[in-house]
Every structure is written in structure tokens, then in C-alpha cells.
Design a protein around this motif. Structure first.
Motif, PDB file in Angstrom:
ATOM      1  N   ASP A   1       0.844  -1.188   0.000  1.00 45.95           N
ATOM      2  CA  ASP A   1       0.000   0.000   0.000  1.00 45.95           C
ATOM      3  C   ASP A   1       0.884   1.243   0.000  1.00 45.95           C
ATOM      4  N   GLU A   2       0.279   2.406   0.102  1.00 48.03           N
ATOM      5  CA  GLU A   2       1.063   3.636   0.007  1.00 48.03           C
ATOM      6  C   GLU A   2       2.063   3.780   1.150  1.00 48.03           C
ATOM      7  N   ASN A   3       1.833   3.117   2.262  1.00 48.80           N
ATOM      8  CA  ASN A   3       2.767   3.187   3.385  1.00 48.80           C
ATOM      9  C   ASN A   3       3.987   2.292   3.211  1.00 48.80           C
ATOM     10  N   HIS A   4       3.947   1.402   2.230  1.00 54.67           N
ATOM     11  CA  HIS A   4       5.035   0.444   2.041  1.00 54.67           C
ATOM     12  C   HIS A   4       5.645   0.510   0.647  1.00 54.67           C
ATOM     13  N   GLN A   5       5.539   1.631  -0.018  1.00 57.09           N
ATOM     14  CA  GLN A   5       6.056   1.744  -1.379  1.00 57.09           C
ATOM     15  C   GLN A   5       7.579   1.651  -1.445  1.00 57.09           C
ATOM     16  N   HIS A   6       8.257   1.879  -0.349  1.00 54.71           N
ATOM     17  CA  HIS A   6       9.710   1.779  -0.325  1.00 54.71           C
ATOM     18  C   HIS A   6      10.192   0.325  -0.350  1.00 54.71           C
ATOM     19  N   LEU A   7       9.283  -0.614  -0.161  1.00 55.09           N
ATOM     20  CA  LEU A   7       9.632  -2.034  -0.178  1.00 55.09           C
ATOM     21  C   LEU A   7       9.450  -2.619  -1.576  1.00 55.09           C
ATOM     22  N   THR A   8      10.222  -3.634  -1.888  1.00 58.15           N
ATOM     23  CA  THR A   8      10.006  -4.340  -3.156  1.00 58.15           C
ATOM     24  C   THR A   8       8.975  -5.449  -2.977  1.00 58.15           C
ATOM     25  N   ALA A   9       8.839  -5.950  -1.743  1.00 57.99           N
ATOM     26  CA  ALA A   9       7.844  -6.977  -1.436  1.00 57.99           C
ATOM     27  C   ALA A   9       7.613  -6.976   0.065  1.00 57.99           C
TER      28      ALA A   9
END
Length: 116
Positions: free
Chosen positions: A44-52
Motif C-alpha cells: 500500500d502507500e505506506n510500504h512503497q519503499h519495499l520491493t515486497a
């Protein structure tokens, strides 16, 4: 909140933290299909820095045990204790999910997980 209540609450959080670590170690070192119960989550928008982002059986069980324990000790907080996960895990590549209910016995939990 009085210092005694705060101290007691922090103590219970520490107990829950140690219990979580024990659960995680136990699941990690078990040689069973339970280790393969991993579900990729949508970012989601809070985890966009992650690839998975993944949810494991340990994540869900730990969360549900902590919620259960804190609700038992502090019933007034029952409707204010939430977790990151939704308390369920997909069984396989289908969309079938099981809700991890830790309110029963160890045997009940193992039977639920054996549906996999």
C-alpha cells in the motif's frame, strides 16, 4: 496512568515480547510444512519503499497471541488492541484463507493448520 499501572503494563509487554520471540524461534526451527506458510502481501502507500512484503505463519500467530493475552489482562482495552495483519493466512495459491484462532487448545490450532 499511575506509575504502578504503567510499570505493570510495560512488564506485560515485555512478557509478550519474550513469548513472541519463543514462538518465532519454535516455528523457524520446526521441520514441517508450517515454515512454508508464507503469503505475499499487496503493497500500500505506506510500504512503497519495499520491493515486497510477506506475512508468515509466525507473524499471524504472534500477533494473535499478544492480542489475546493483553485483552485477557486488560479487558478495558479489548476494542483498542489491533495488529498489522488481519489474523488470517492463505492456505495455498488459491484465495482460500484460514483464520488463525489462538483461543483454543494447542491441538485445536494444529488441527486448523493441518487443513493446509
Amino acid at each position: 496512568m499511575s506509575s504502578v499501572l504503567l510499570r505493570d503494563f510495560l512488564y506485560e509487554l515485555c512478557v509478550s515480547s519474550e513469548k513472541a520471540a519463543c514462538i518465532a524461534r519454535h516455528i523457524r526451527f520446526m521441520h514441517s510444512d508450517f515454515n512454508s506458510m508464507i503469503q505475499e502481501k499487496k503493497l500500500d502507500e505506506n510500504h512503497q519503499h519495499l520491493t515486497a512484503d510477506y506475512k508468515t505463519l509466525a507473524d499471524v500467530i504472534i500477533q494473535e497471541v499478544i492480542k489475546r493475552d493483553l485483552k485477557r489482562i486488560y479487558p478495558v482495552l479489548t476494542h483498542h488492541i489491533h495488529g498489522e495483519e488481519d489474523g488470517s493466512l492463505k492456505l495455498n495459491s488459491t484465495d482460500e484463507k484460514i483464520v488463525i484462532d489462538v483461543s483454543g487448545s494447542q491441538e485445536d490450532i494444529l488441527n486448523l493448520l493441518s487443513k493446509k
